[in-house]
Design a protein around this motif. Sequence first.
Motif, PDB file in Angstrom:
ATOM      1  N   ASP A  90      -6.151  14.470  -9.901  1.00 51.90           N
ATOM      2  CA  ASP A  90      -6.373  14.120  -8.497  1.00 51.90           C
ATOM      3  C   ASP A  90      -7.788  13.590  -8.275  1.00 51.90           C
ATOM      4  OD1 ASP A  90      -4.474  17.023  -7.608  1.00 51.90           O
ATOM      5  OD2 ASP A  90      -3.793  14.936  -7.548  1.00 51.90           O
ATOM      6  N   THR A  91      -8.618  13.632  -9.292  1.00 54.95           N
ATOM      7  CA  THR A  91      -9.980  13.139  -9.184  1.00 54.95           C
ATOM      8  C   THR A  91      -9.975  11.648  -8.868  1.00 54.95           C
ATOM      9  OG1 THR A  91     -10.884  14.795 -10.699  1.00 54.95           O
ATOM     10  CG2 THR A  91     -12.128  12.746 -10.447  1.00 54.95           C
ATOM     11  N   ALA A  92     -10.651  11.280  -7.778  1.00 56.12           N
ATOM     12  CA  ALA A  92     -10.667   9.889  -7.332  1.00 56.12           C
ATOM     13  C   ALA A  92     -11.561   9.772  -6.104  1.00 56.12           C
ATOM     14  CB  ALA A  92      -9.253   9.415  -6.979  1.00 56.12           C
ATOM     15  N   VAL A  93     -11.808   8.534  -5.709  1.00 55.64           N
ATOM     16  CA  VAL A  93     -12.376   8.272  -4.392  1.00 55.64           C
ATOM     17  C   VAL A  93     -11.202   8.141  -3.436  1.00 55.64           C
ATOM     18  CG1 VAL A  93     -13.745   6.722  -2.966  1.00 55.64           C
ATOM     19  CG2 VAL A  93     -14.396   7.124  -5.349  1.00 55.64           C
ATOM     20  N   TYR A  94     -11.240   8.909  -2.367  1.00 52.99           N
ATOM     21  CA  TYR A  94     -10.167   8.915  -1.382  1.00 52.99           C
ATOM     22  C   TYR A  94     -10.579   8.097  -0.164  1.00 52.99           C
ATOM     23  CZ  TYR A  94      -7.489  12.335  -3.972  1.00 52.99           C
ATOM     24  OH  TYR A  94      -6.725  12.962  -4.939  1.00 52.99           O
ATOM     25  N   TYR A  95      -9.676   7.204   0.244  1.00 60.42           N
ATOM     26  CA  TYR A  95      -9.938   6.307   1.361  1.00 60.42           C
ATOM     27  C   TYR A  95      -8.943   6.548   2.496  1.00 60.42           C
ATOM     28  CZ  TYR A  95     -12.614   3.599  -2.064  1.00 60.42           C
ATOM     29  OH  TYR A  95     -13.511   3.193  -3.027  1.00 60.42           O
ATOM     30  N   CYS A  96      -9.461   6.495   3.692  1.00 57.68           N
ATOM     31  CA  CYS A  96      -8.628   6.510   4.879  1.00 57.68           C
ATOM     32  C   CYS A  96      -8.365   5.069   5.291  1.00 57.68           C
ATOM     33  CB  CYS A  96      -9.358   7.260   5.993  1.00 57.68           C
ATOM     34  SG  CYS A  96      -8.471   7.380   7.547  1.00 57.68           S
ATOM     35  N   ALA A  97      -7.158   4.790   5.793  1.00 64.00           N
ATOM     36  CA  ALA A  97      -6.822   3.432   6.181  1.00 64.00           C
ATOM     37  C   ALA A  97      -5.922   3.444   7.414  1.00 64.00           C
ATOM     38  CB  ALA A  97      -6.121   2.706   5.036  1.00 64.00           C
ATOM     39  N   ALA A  98      -5.889   2.314   8.090  1.00 61.22           N
ATOM     40  CA  ALA A  98      -5.060   2.167   9.290  1.00 61.22           C
ATOM     41  C   ALA A  98      -4.328   0.834   9.260  1.00 61.22           C
ATOM     42  CB  ALA A  98      -5.931   2.261  10.548  1.00 61.22           C
ATOM     43  N   ARG A  99      -3.134   0.853   9.814  1.00 62.29           N
ATOM     44  CA  ARG A  99      -2.393  -0.409   9.972  1.00 62.29           C
ATOM     45  C   ARG A  99      -1.534  -0.307  11.219  1.00 62.29           C
ATOM     46  NH1 ARG A  99       3.182  -0.192   6.583  1.00 62.29           N
ATOM     47  NH2 ARG A  99       3.904  -1.030   8.563  1.00 62.29           N
ATOM     48  N   ARG A 100      -1.327  -1.446  11.824  1.00 58.76           N
ATOM     49  CA  ARG A 100      -0.457  -1.505  12.988  1.00 58.76           C
ATOM     50  C   ARG A 100       0.991  -1.275  12.565  1.00 58.76           C
ATOM     51  NH1 ARG A 100      -4.507  -5.043  13.562  1.00 58.76           N
ATOM     52  NH2 ARG A 100      -5.569  -5.210  15.571  1.00 58.76           N
ATOM     53  N   LEU A 101       1.745  -0.583  13.403  1.00 55.96           N
ATOM     54  CA  LEU A 101       3.154  -0.333  13.090  1.00 55.96           C
ATOM     55  C   LEU A 101       3.913  -1.637  12.933  1.00 55.96           C
ATOM     56  CD1 LEU A 101       4.045   2.672  15.396  1.00 55.96           C
ATOM     57  CD2 LEU A 101       3.727   2.690  12.921  1.00 55.96           C
ATOM     58  N   ALA A 102       3.529  -2.639  13.724  1.00 53.87           N
ATOM     59  CA  ALA A 102       4.224  -3.924  13.678  1.00 53.87           C
ATOM     60  C   ALA A 102       3.790  -4.781  12.491  1.00 53.87           C
ATOM     61  CB  ALA A 102       3.981  -4.689  14.971  1.00 53.87           C
ATOM     62  N   GLY A 103       2.767  -4.360  11.797  1.00 58.45           N
ATOM     63  CA  GLY A 103       2.277  -5.156  10.674  1.00 58.45           C
ATOM     64  C   GLY A 103       2.655  -4.543   9.346  1.00 58.45           C
ATOM     65  N   SER A 104       2.223  -5.208   8.278  1.00 67.03           N
ATOM     66  CA  SER A 104       2.534  -4.723   6.933  1.00 67.03           C
ATOM     67  C   SER A 104       1.291  -4.577   6.070  1.00 67.03           C
ATOM     68  CB  SER A 104       3.511  -5.680   6.246  1.00 67.03           C
ATOM     69  OG  SER A 104       2.934  -6.976   6.149  1.00 67.03           O
ATOM     70  N   VAL A 105       0.142  -4.806   6.662  1.00 71.90           N
ATOM     71  CA  VAL A 105      -1.100  -4.798   5.892  1.00 71.90           C
ATOM     72  C   VAL A 105      -1.995  -3.664   6.376  1.00 71.90           C
ATOM     73  CG1 VAL A 105      -3.177  -6.096   5.307  1.00 71.90           C
ATOM     74  CG2 VAL A 105      -0.981  -7.284   5.506  1.00 71.90           C
ATOM     75  N   TRP A 106      -2.502  -2.899   5.423  1.00 71.82           N
ATOM     76  CA  TRP A 106      -3.514  -1.902   5.749  1.00 71.82           C
ATOM     77  C   TRP A 106      -4.829  -2.672   5.883  1.00 71.82           C
ATOM     78  CZ3 TRP A 106      -2.145   3.100   6.632  1.00 71.82           C
ATOM     79  CH2 TRP A 106      -0.869   3.496   6.212  1.00 71.82           C
TER      80      TRP A 106
END
Length: 119
Positions: A90-106
């Motif tokens: 599980d060792t890693a850099v963890y990122y938070c991300a957001a995307r619109r429900l209507a879209g497909s791209v973070w």
Amino acid sequence: QVQLVESGGGLVQAGGSLRLSCAASGRTFNTYRMGWFRQAPGKEREFVASITWNSGNTYYADSVKGRFTISRDSVKPTVYLQMSSLLPEDTAVYYCAARRLAGSVWDTWGQGTQVTVSS
């Protein structure tokens, strides 16, 4: 402008727990899905978990099911990733991300927080 700021990473022994936080600002998130991704050294970034802000529906990668829990606090607003039974992989850099429900791209990302699990 949406901003995401992660915190809560650190060093933990295998079998331990950590809770990551992602403070979100810049708009309301009722039409967004929020997610956590991670990137280990020499590997591609991979999906960990996501949550639909308004409904609370959650999705997990098979590798973390039963060990990680994603949640959100609509008042703050903050997204959490509770990680338990941590493994060295599980060792890693963890990122938070957001995307619109209507879209497909973070399309919005935080700066990342390091999680290191020692064996």
